[in-house]
Design an enzyme around this catalytic site. Sequence first.
Site, short mmCIF file in Angstrom:
data_model
loop_
_atom_site.label_atom_id
_atom_site.label_comp_id
_atom_site.label_asym_id
_atom_site.label_seq_id
_atom_site.Cartn_x
_atom_site.Cartn_y
_atom_site.Cartn_z
N ARG A 1 22.33 43.18 48.45
CA ARG A 1 23.59 42.66 49.01
C ARG A 1 23.38 41.96 50.34
O ARG A 1 24.24 41.20 50.78
CB ARG A 1 24.60 43.80 49.17
CG ARG A 1 25.20 44.20 47.83
CD ARG A 1 26.19 45.32 47.98
NE ARG A 1 27.28 44.96 48.87
CZ ARG A 1 28.18 45.82 49.33
NH1 ARG A 1 28.10 47.09 48.98
NH2 ARG A 1 29.16 45.43 50.12
N TYR B 1 38.04 33.16 55.29
CA TYR B 1 38.79 33.25 56.55
C TYR B 1 38.04 34.11 57.54
O TYR B 1 37.32 35.03 57.16
CB TYR B 1 40.21 33.80 56.34
CG TYR B 1 40.31 35.12 55.58
CD1 TYR B 1 40.26 35.18 54.19
CD2 TYR B 1 40.50 36.33 56.28
CE1 TYR B 1 40.37 36.38 53.51
CE2 TYR B 1 40.62 37.54 55.59
CZ TYR B 1 40.56 37.55 54.21
OH TYR B 1 40.67 38.75 53.53
N PRO B 2 38.19 33.79 58.83
CA PRO B 2 37.57 34.62 59.86
C PRO B 2 38.57 35.68 60.33
O PRO B 2 39.78 35.49 60.19
CB PRO B 2 37.29 33.62 60.98
CG PRO B 2 38.37 32.58 60.85
CD PRO B 2 38.77 32.55 59.39
N MET B 3 38.07 36.79 60.83
CA MET B 3 38.98 37.83 61.32
C MET B 3 38.38 38.64 62.46
O MET B 3 37.18 38.66 62.68
CB MET B 3 39.38 38.77 60.18
CG MET B 3 38.27 39.64 59.65
SD MET B 3 38.88 40.87 58.45
CE MET B 3 39.74 42.03 59.53
N LYS C 1 38.93 42.59 64.59
CA LYS C 1 39.59 43.90 64.67
C LYS C 1 40.28 43.92 66.03
O LYS C 1 39.65 43.59 67.04
CB LYS C 1 38.56 45.03 64.55
CG LYS C 1 37.92 45.16 63.15
CD LYS C 1 38.80 45.96 62.21
CE LYS C 1 38.27 45.98 60.79
NZ LYS C 1 37.16 46.89 60.60
N GLN D 1 33.20 40.10 47.40
CA GLN D 1 33.36 39.78 48.82
C GLN D 1 32.01 39.76 49.51
O GLN D 1 31.13 40.53 49.18
CB GLN D 1 34.32 40.77 49.48
CG GLN D 1 33.70 41.87 50.31
CD GLN D 1 33.16 43.03 49.47
OE1 GLN D 1 32.94 42.91 48.28
NE2 GLN D 1 32.93 44.14 50.12
N SER E 1 43.78 47.03 58.07
CA SER E 1 44.25 45.64 58.16
C SER E 1 45.62 45.58 58.83
O SER E 1 45.88 44.71 59.66
CB SER E 1 44.33 45.01 56.77
OG SER E 1 43.05 44.91 56.20
O1 76R Z 1 30.13 47.95 51.83
C1 76R Z 1 30.85 48.62 51.04
O2 76R Z 1 31.12 48.30 49.88
C2 76R Z 1 31.43 49.89 51.59
C3 76R Z 1 32.85 49.79 51.86
C4 76R Z 1 33.23 48.57 52.72
C5 76R Z 1 32.93 48.30 54.06
C6 76R Z 1 32.08 49.11 55.02
C7 76R Z 1 34.05 47.48 52.24
C8 76R Z 1 34.51 47.33 50.94
N1 76R Z 1 34.29 46.62 53.28
C9 76R Z 1 33.60 47.08 54.39
C10 76R Z 1 33.57 46.48 55.66
MN1 76R Z 1 35.59 45.04 53.28
N2 76R Z 1 36.82 43.44 53.23
C11 76R Z 1 37.35 42.83 54.34
C12 76R Z 1 38.38 41.93 53.91
O3 76R Z 1 42.02 40.64 54.46
C13 76R Z 1 41.76 41.75 54.99
O4 76R Z 1 42.68 42.59 55.21
C14 76R Z 1 40.35 42.11 55.34
C15 76R Z 1 39.28 41.15 54.83
C16 76R Z 1 38.42 42.00 52.53
C17 76R Z 1 39.34 41.21 51.61
C18 76R Z 1 37.44 42.95 52.12
C19 76R Z 1 37.18 43.29 50.80
N3 76R Z 1 35.29 44.78 55.27
C20 76R Z 1 34.37 45.42 56.04
C21 76R Z 1 34.40 44.86 57.37
C22 76R Z 1 33.52 45.28 58.55
C23 76R Z 1 34.33 46.31 59.32
C24 76R Z 1 33.64 46.95 60.47
O5 76R Z 1 32.41 47.06 60.48
O6 76R Z 1 34.38 47.37 61.38
C25 76R Z 1 35.37 43.88 57.38
C26 76R Z 1 35.78 42.98 58.52
C27 76R Z 1 35.92 43.84 56.04
C28 76R Z 1 36.96 43.01 55.67
N4 76R Z 1 35.82 45.31 51.24
C29 76R Z 1 35.23 46.27 50.45
C30 76R Z 1 36.43 44.39 50.40
C31 76R Z 1 36.21 44.80 49.04
C32 76R Z 1 36.72 44.02 47.82
C33 76R Z 1 35.47 45.97 49.08
C34 76R Z 1 34.98 46.79 47.88
C35 76R Z 1 33.58 46.36 47.58
C36 76R Z 1 32.98 47.11 46.42
O7 76R Z 1 33.15 48.33 46.34
O8 76R Z 1 32.34 46.42 45.61
#
Ligand code: 76R
Length: 248
Positions: free
Chosen positions: A130, A144-146, A148, A184, A222
């Site tokens: 990955r 899109y950028p984001m 926290k 993603q 979020s």
């Molecule tokens: O890596 C992993 O699969 C473990 C769980 C996980 C983490 C740690 C995970 C799962 N994400 C993680 C981290 Mn995510 N993610 C986003 C967005 O639009 C929004 O509200 C947010 C934008 C989406 C759509 C999304 C999708 N994720 C993060 C982080 C880093 C946070 C930090 O370190 O503080 C961000 C910014 C972020 C944002 N996330 C998933 C998804 C999806 C679809 C999953 C499930 C993946 C899977 O199980 O295959």
Amino acid sequence: MSEAAQTLEGWYALHDFRAIDWTAWTSASESERQQAAEELESLRREWAGTEEAKQGSTAFYAIVGQKADFMLMHLRETLEELNELETAFNKTSFAAFTRPAYSYVSVVELSNYMGQPGVNPLEIPEVAARLKPILPKTKHVCFYPMNKRRSGADNWYMLSMDERRAMMRSHGMIGRQYAGKVKQIITGSVGFDNWEWGVTLFADDALQFKKLVYEMRFDEVSARFGDFGDFYVGNLLTDEGLRRMLSV
Ligand code: 76R
């Protein structure tokens, strides 16, 4: 001080958005257009070769709406390679018909919120894969950028590791319901670009972007802590699609 999450980094990412100068394109001669299209084609072959050699990956999507006409998303081992790619593109006669619309520099990132204590995540083949993903060739992309949030009582970076982990678990549970529908790629950009992360989503059904992002808005991480930049949505540029886009 709260405990920083450990992160794993993989390939560097450049999202390069361009607009096409349609007036210049449609008023250029047939041979100028052909030359430009061939130079683009030759770069595309080079990028495909890099991808086959698993030394990087490139995705090419047309963007819907006025923010840009297309996006090239490149993943490479180093920032230098991204720079070279960008410059090589800029030197083509095709680039002369484009102007920059937006760009984003980041690096593929996985955080350890869900990691198992005592397990080296890099030894898990799925995790290693990955970090250096071959970009999906789904019909649609969404970028899109984001950030926290860091304001008043809603400061993500002041929360304890346990609080953040609990929220990230809930986030991951929602995400998992979209397994097989949305892929993603989270890229970290603290120190690289104006936001903290880039979110790139791939799907064959564009409606799944809306459903996933909407559902996540109700999830605490979020709802309370997410701040978002501009959204870009687009369609895969196949050979045929590109030909149609450029035909005059
Ligand atoms: O890596 C992993 O699969 C473990 C769980 C996980 C983490 C740690 C995970 C799962 N994400 C993680 C981290 Mn995510 N993610 C986003 C967005 O639009 C929004 O509200 C947010 C934008 C989406 C759509 C999304 C999708 N994720 C993060 C982080 C880093 C946070 C930090 O370190 O503080 C961000 C910014 C972020 C944002 N996330 C998933 C998804 C999806 C679809 C999953 C499930 C993946 C899977 O199980 O295959």
